[in-house]
Structure formats: structure tokens, C-alpha cells
Design a protein around this motif. Sequence first.
Motif, PDB file in Angstrom:
ATOM      1  N   THR A   1      57.165  13.650 123.918  1.00 54.26           N
ATOM      2  CA  THR A   1      57.176  12.177 124.001  1.00 54.26           C
ATOM      3  C   THR A   1      58.521  11.622 123.549  1.00 54.26           C
ATOM      4  O   THR A   1      58.598  10.577 122.916  1.00 54.26           O
ATOM      5  CB  THR A   1      56.039  11.584 123.137  1.00 54.26           C
ATOM      6  N   GLY A   2      59.594  12.351 123.882  1.00 49.66           N
ATOM      7  CA  GLY A   2      60.945  11.885 123.572  1.00 49.66           C
ATOM      8  C   GLY A   2      61.489  11.033 124.702  1.00 49.66           C
ATOM      9  O   GLY A   2      60.734  10.418 125.468  1.00 49.66           O
ATOM     10  N   GLY A   3      62.807  11.035 124.836  1.00 48.99           N
ATOM     11  CA  GLY A   3      63.449  10.162 125.814  1.00 48.99           C
ATOM     12  C   GLY A   3      62.981  10.409 127.236  1.00 48.99           C
ATOM     13  O   GLY A   3      62.635   9.460 127.963  1.00 48.99           O
ATOM     14  N   VAL A   4      62.949  11.664 127.663  1.00 48.06           N
ATOM     15  CA  VAL A   4      62.574  11.975 129.043  1.00 48.06           C
ATOM     16  C   VAL A   4      61.084  11.741 129.278  1.00 48.06           C
ATOM     17  O   VAL A   4      60.681  11.112 130.266  1.00 48.06           O
ATOM     18  CB  VAL A   4      62.963  13.424 129.399  1.00 48.06           C
TER      19      VAL A   4
ATOM     20  N   SER B   1      51.095  15.717 122.892  1.00 43.84           N
ATOM     21  CA  SER B   1      51.977  15.492 121.749  1.00 43.84           C
ATOM     22  C   SER B   1      51.483  16.249 120.525  1.00 43.84           C
ATOM     23  O   SER B   1      50.284  16.485 120.377  1.00 43.84           O
ATOM     24  CB  SER B   1      52.016  13.982 121.435  1.00 43.84           C
ATOM     25  N   ARG B   2      52.422  16.561 119.633  1.00 43.43           N
ATOM     26  CA  ARG B   2      52.025  17.158 118.350  1.00 43.43           C
ATOM     27  C   ARG B   2      51.388  16.098 117.456  1.00 43.43           C
ATOM     28  O   ARG B   2      50.706  16.436 116.492  1.00 43.43           O
ATOM     29  CB  ARG B   2      53.249  17.759 117.659  1.00 43.43           C
TER      30      ARG B   2
ATOM     31  N   VAL C   1      60.295  19.214 126.440  1.00 37.20           N
ATOM     32  CA  VAL C   1      60.534  19.480 125.013  1.00 37.20           C
ATOM     33  C   VAL C   1      61.934  20.079 124.863  1.00 37.20           C
ATOM     34  O   VAL C   1      62.517  20.571 125.825  1.00 37.20           O
ATOM     35  CB  VAL C   1      59.469  20.434 124.416  1.00 37.20           C
TER      36      VAL C   1
ATOM     37  N   CYS D   1      62.237  20.274 132.971  1.00 40.66           N
ATOM     38  CA  CYS D   1      63.449  19.441 132.920  1.00 40.66           C
ATOM     39  C   CYS D   1      64.363  19.868 131.778  1.00 40.66           C
ATOM     40  O   CYS D   1      65.309  19.151 131.446  1.00 40.66           O
ATOM     41  CB  CYS D   1      63.086  17.971 132.779  1.00 40.66           C
ATOM     42  N   THR D   2      64.106  21.017 131.179  1.00 41.40           N
ATOM     43  CA  THR D   2      64.900  21.403 130.016  1.00 41.40           C
ATOM     44  C   THR D   2      66.321  21.807 130.413  1.00 41.40           C
ATOM     45  O   THR D   2      66.584  22.259 131.522  1.00 41.40           O
ATOM     46  CB  THR D   2      64.282  22.614 129.280  1.00 41.40           C
ATOM     47  N   ASN D   3      67.216  21.649 129.460  1.00 42.33           N
ATOM     48  CA  ASN D   3      68.557  22.220 129.561  1.00 42.33           C
ATOM     49  C   ASN D   3      68.766  23.086 128.319  1.00 42.33           C
ATOM     50  O   ASN D   3      68.503  22.623 127.200  1.00 42.33           O
ATOM     51  CB  ASN D   3      69.611  21.113 129.647  1.00 42.33           C
TER      52      ASN D   3
ATOM     53  N   PHE E   1      64.579  16.818 137.163  1.00 42.22           N
ATOM     54  CA  PHE E   1      64.792  15.812 136.129  1.00 42.22           C
ATOM     55  C   PHE E   1      65.689  16.304 134.996  1.00 42.22           C
ATOM     56  O   PHE E   1      65.607  15.797 133.888  1.00 42.22           O
ATOM     57  CB  PHE E   1      63.455  15.311 135.555  1.00 42.22           C
TER      58      PHE E   1
ATOM     59  N   ALA F   1      69.995  14.072 135.115  1.00 42.35           N
ATOM     60  CA  ALA F   1      70.280  12.654 134.864  1.00 42.35           C
ATOM     61  C   ALA F   1      69.790  12.323 133.468  1.00 42.35           C
ATOM     62  O   ALA F   1      68.967  13.047 132.906  1.00 42.35           O
ATOM     63  CB  ALA F   1      69.576  11.768 135.890  1.00 42.35           C
ATOM     64  N   SER F   2      70.299  11.236 132.912  1.00 38.08           N
ATOM     65  CA  SER F   2      69.884  10.862 131.559  1.00 38.08           C
ATOM     66  C   SER F   2      68.529  10.164 131.579  1.00 38.08           C
ATOM     67  O   SER F   2      68.100   9.626 132.609  1.00 38.08           O
ATOM     68  CB  SER F   2      70.919   9.914 130.953  1.00 38.08           C
ATOM     69  N   ALA F   3      67.893  10.158 130.414  1.00 39.13           N
ATOM     70  CA  ALA F   3      66.625   9.426 130.285  1.00 39.13           C
ATOM     71  C   ALA F   3      66.842   7.955 130.622  1.00 39.13           C
ATOM     72  O   ALA F   3      65.962   7.309 131.206  1.00 39.13           O
ATOM     73  CB  ALA F   3      66.070   9.595 128.877  1.00 39.13           C
TER      74      ALA F   3
HETATM   75  N1  LIG Z   1      67.604  12.998 127.018  1.00 34.46           N
HETATM   76  C1  LIG Z   1      68.080  13.159 128.237  1.00 34.46           C
HETATM   77  O1  LIG Z   1      68.798  12.263 128.742  1.00 34.46           O
HETATM   78  C2  LIG Z   1      67.730  14.378 129.050  1.00 34.46           C
HETATM   79  C3  LIG Z   1      68.010  14.363 130.413  1.00 34.46           C
HETATM   80  C4  LIG Z   1      67.628  15.474 131.196  1.00 34.46           C
HETATM   81  C5  LIG Z   1      66.998  16.568 130.610  1.00 34.46           C
HETATM   82  N2  LIG Z   1      66.771  16.563 129.249  1.00 34.46           N
HETATM   83  C6  LIG Z   1      66.075  17.743 128.690  1.00 34.46           C
HETATM   84  O2  LIG Z   1      64.706  17.361 128.612  1.00 34.46           O
HETATM   85  C7  LIG Z   1      64.090  17.927 127.449  1.00 34.46           C
HETATM   86  C8  LIG Z   1      63.550  16.793 126.603  1.00 34.46           C
HETATM   87  O3  LIG Z   1      64.647  15.957 126.257  1.00 34.46           O
HETATM   88  P1  LIG Z   1      64.430  14.618 125.381  1.00 34.46           P
HETATM   89  O4  LIG Z   1      65.739  13.966 125.306  1.00 34.46           O
HETATM   90  O5  LIG Z   1      63.245  13.879 125.869  1.00 34.46           O
HETATM   91  O6  LIG Z   1      64.086  15.281 123.955  1.00 34.46           O
HETATM   92  P2  LIG Z   1      63.640  14.538 122.623  1.00 34.46           P
HETATM   93  O7  LIG Z   1      63.907  13.072 122.734  1.00 34.46           O
HETATM   94  O8  LIG Z   1      64.220  15.310 121.498  1.00 34.46           O
HETATM   95  O9  LIG Z   1      62.047  14.706 122.628  1.00 34.46           O
HETATM   96  C9  LIG Z   1      61.443  15.941 122.811  1.00 34.46           C
HETATM   97  C10 LIG Z   1      59.959  15.832 122.493  1.00 34.46           C
HETATM   98  O10 LIG Z   1      59.432  17.154 122.517  1.00 34.46           O
HETATM   99  C11 LIG Z   1      58.345  17.243 121.613  1.00 34.46           C
HETATM  100  N3  LIG Z   1      58.489  18.460 120.803  1.00 34.46           N
HETATM  101  C12 LIG Z   1      57.682  19.538 120.862  1.00 34.46           C
HETATM  102  N4  LIG Z   1      58.077  20.489 120.005  1.00 34.46           N
HETATM  103  C13 LIG Z   1      59.170  20.006 119.376  1.00 34.46           C
HETATM  104  C14 LIG Z   1      60.024  20.525 118.367  1.00 34.46           C
HETATM  105  N5  LIG Z   1      59.836  21.740 117.818  1.00 34.46           N
HETATM  106  N6  LIG Z   1      61.042  19.764 117.930  1.00 34.46           N
HETATM  107  C15 LIG Z   1      61.262  18.523 118.468  1.00 34.46           C
HETATM  108  N7  LIG Z   1      60.483  17.974 119.433  1.00 34.46           N
HETATM  109  C16 LIG Z   1      59.436  18.710 119.885  1.00 34.46           C
HETATM  110  C17 LIG Z   1      58.355  15.969 120.772  1.00 34.46           C
HETATM  111  O11 LIG Z   1      57.228  15.173 121.163  1.00 34.46           O
HETATM  112  P3  LIG Z   1      55.917  15.143 120.211  1.00 34.46           P
HETATM  113  O12 LIG Z   1      56.421  14.883 118.820  1.00 34.46           O
HETATM  114  O13 LIG Z   1      55.108  14.028 120.745  1.00 34.46           O
HETATM  115  O14 LIG Z   1      55.267  16.482 120.323  1.00 34.46           O
HETATM  116  C18 LIG Z   1      59.654  15.275 121.122  1.00 34.46           C
HETATM  117  O15 LIG Z   1      59.542  13.882 121.133  1.00 34.46           O
HETATM  118  C19 LIG Z   1      65.172  18.744 126.729  1.00 34.46           C
HETATM  119  O16 LIG Z   1      65.020  20.090 127.058  1.00 34.46           O
HETATM  120  C20 LIG Z   1      66.487  18.160 127.290  1.00 34.46           C
HETATM  121  O17 LIG Z   1      67.512  19.117 127.323  1.00 34.46           O
HETATM  122  C21 LIG Z   1      67.100  15.496 128.473  1.00 34.46           C
END
Ligand SMILES: NC(=O)c1ccc[n+]([C@@H]2O[C@H](COP(=O)([O-])OP(=O)(O)OC[C@H]3O[C@@H](n4cnc5c(N)ncnc54)[C@H](OP(=O)(O)O)[C@@H]3O)[C@@H](O)[C@H]2O)c1
Length: 227
Positions: free
Chosen positions: A25-28, A47-48, A85, A108-110, A144, A147-149
Motif C-alpha cells: 500500500t505504498g506509492g504504486v 497489507s501487513r 512491495v 512492478c518491482t525494480n 508498471f 513510470a513513477s507512482a
Molecule cells: N515509487 C515508484 O515511483 C515506483 C515506480 C515503479 C515501480 N516501483 C516499484 O514498485 C514496488 C513498490 O514501490 P513503492 O514505491 O510503492 O514502495 P513503497 O512506497 O515503499 O511501498 C511498498 C509497500 O509494500 C508493503 N511491504 C510489504 N513488505 C514490506 C517490507 N518488508 N518493507 C516495506 N514495505 C513492505 C508495504 O505495504 P503494507 O505496509 O500495507 O504491507 C509498503 O507500503 C517496488 O519494488 C518499486 O521498485 C516503484
Amino acid sequence: MAARTPNTQTRTIESYSLKIAILGTGGVGAALGTRWGAAGHAVTYGSRAPQSEKVQQLVANSGKQAAAKSPREAIAGADAILFAVPWPAARETLEQLGDLSGRTLIDCTNPLLSDMSGIELGHIISAGEQIAAWVPGANVVKAFNTASAKVMLDPKFGEHRATMFYCGDDAAAKLTVRQLIDDVGFEPVDAGSLTSSRYLEPLAMLYIHLAVRQGLGSNCAFKIMRR
Ligand SMILES: NC(=O)c1ccc[n+]([C@@H]2O[C@H](COP(=O)([O-])OP(=O)(O)OC[C@H]3O[C@@H](n4cnc5c(N)ncnc54)[C@H](OP(=O)(O)O)[C@@H]3O)[C@@H](O)[C@H]2O)c1
């Protein structure tokens, strides 16, 4: 429910609805969940901390059918699972889910290094392929990740739609993901088999490099031009 043929014309909200589980439940997760909820899909966040204020607020912004549960509960009955995640948490999260055979998993992970200075996989292997190896039988589609969130919240730049690449080995799963990309507002571009994750993940690293180190910021996107 099976995906319909991708439609680039105007689609009514009532025309079809998928059950989508969103893990993370992060940015993406938040950006795509709110977009899919607005498009009429039934979004369940995995979600956790499903009862947390942050997650409940997200549920409230993700359409009438939205809910939040544990990751394992959230994926039950889902037509597609968005895996959003952080890379270091990927394997542990997948191991909690049980058998994913035949399920559509959108990756969508990187595989970023912790200081975001580079990626830890690439060229001869990728996170997409590694994730597929961790969940044998699942139909993994990479999407996904380039591109950015921020752009996911609004992929339109004037009259143009930003491009979203996707790749995978299962035709039906790819069709579902293509439709979901279209629903968010991107132009979907098929990049081939899952091995193309080896290209899409370094492309994401280029994006991060341009956005963070070269000063372009995160409100820009890739666009394929054709003639
Ligand atoms: N941000 C971007 O612009 C973007 C763009 C394209 C791809 N990505 C990729 O997409 C994935 C998610 O990116 P994001 O930016 O959404 O990440 P984020 O903001 O850090 O959020 C990730 C979510 O994953 C869950 N999670 C589960 N296990 C976790 C752990 N051990 N530590 C931290 N969070 C954990 C958490 O949700 P709960 O607490 O609800 O479980 C957390 O909110 C990544 O692999 C990233 O490389 C990101």
C-alpha cells in the motif's frame, strides 16, 4: 472473469469489473488502486496492517467495492494480483501467499540497490524472472515498473498518453494486464516474453537516474513514437 479485448475507445465504467488484489500500500499500490477503483474494478489491498488509518483511508479512496485484508486473504478469488512491495521484501511476501499456480501476477518491482544507485540484477536475469521462479506456475507479467507512482495517478500529458511496457509468457494474462494498463490511462506496449524484464528493469533505472540525479523529477514519462 476473463479480460476482454483491449479497448482504446471510451469504455463505460459498468462494462466490466475485475477483482484485483494489490499487495503493498505504498506509492504504486495506492496510485494504481485508486485508478482501478475509479475505473470500476473491485480492489482489495493486501497489507501487513489492513486496519491502519493509512490503509483504511486508501480503501475509502478506491471505489465502492474496495477492501483491505491480509495479503493471503486479499488474493483469494482475485482475477489479477498486483505485486507492489520493495524488492528486498519480495521473496518473503511471496512465500506467505501459498500456491499461485495459474494466477495472474503483475510484477512492478525494480531490484534496486538500497541507495538507488543501480540495480542488483540485469542483462542475464531479472526480478521478473526471479519472481516467476519463486512462484512456479503463476503467470507473471512485468508491468508498471517504468513510470513513477506520480505519473500512474495521471498518465496523460496533454493529448498524449505515456507508454507503459509489459511483458510475460502467458497470452491470456498479458491480455488482462494490457486492459488494466489501458484502464489506468497509459498506452500499453507489448515488450514480448518475460525475459524482456531484463530490458524493462534497466529502463526503470534510467528513469530513476533521470528523475533523481539528472533533475527531471518524477513527473515525466517514456513515450514510444511511431510513423
Ligand atoms: N515509487 C515508484 O515511483 C515506483 C515506480 C515503479 C515501480 N516501483 C516499484 O514498485 C514496488 C513498490 O514501490 P513503492 O514505491 O510503492 O514502495 P513503497 O512506497 O515503499 O511501498 C511498498 C509497500 O509494500 C508493503 N511491504 C510489504 N513488505 C514490506 C517490507 N518488508 N518493507 C516495506 N514495505 C513492505 C508495504 O505495504 P503494507 O505496509 O500495507 O504491507 C509498503 O507500503 C517496488 O519494488 C518499486 O521498485 C516503484
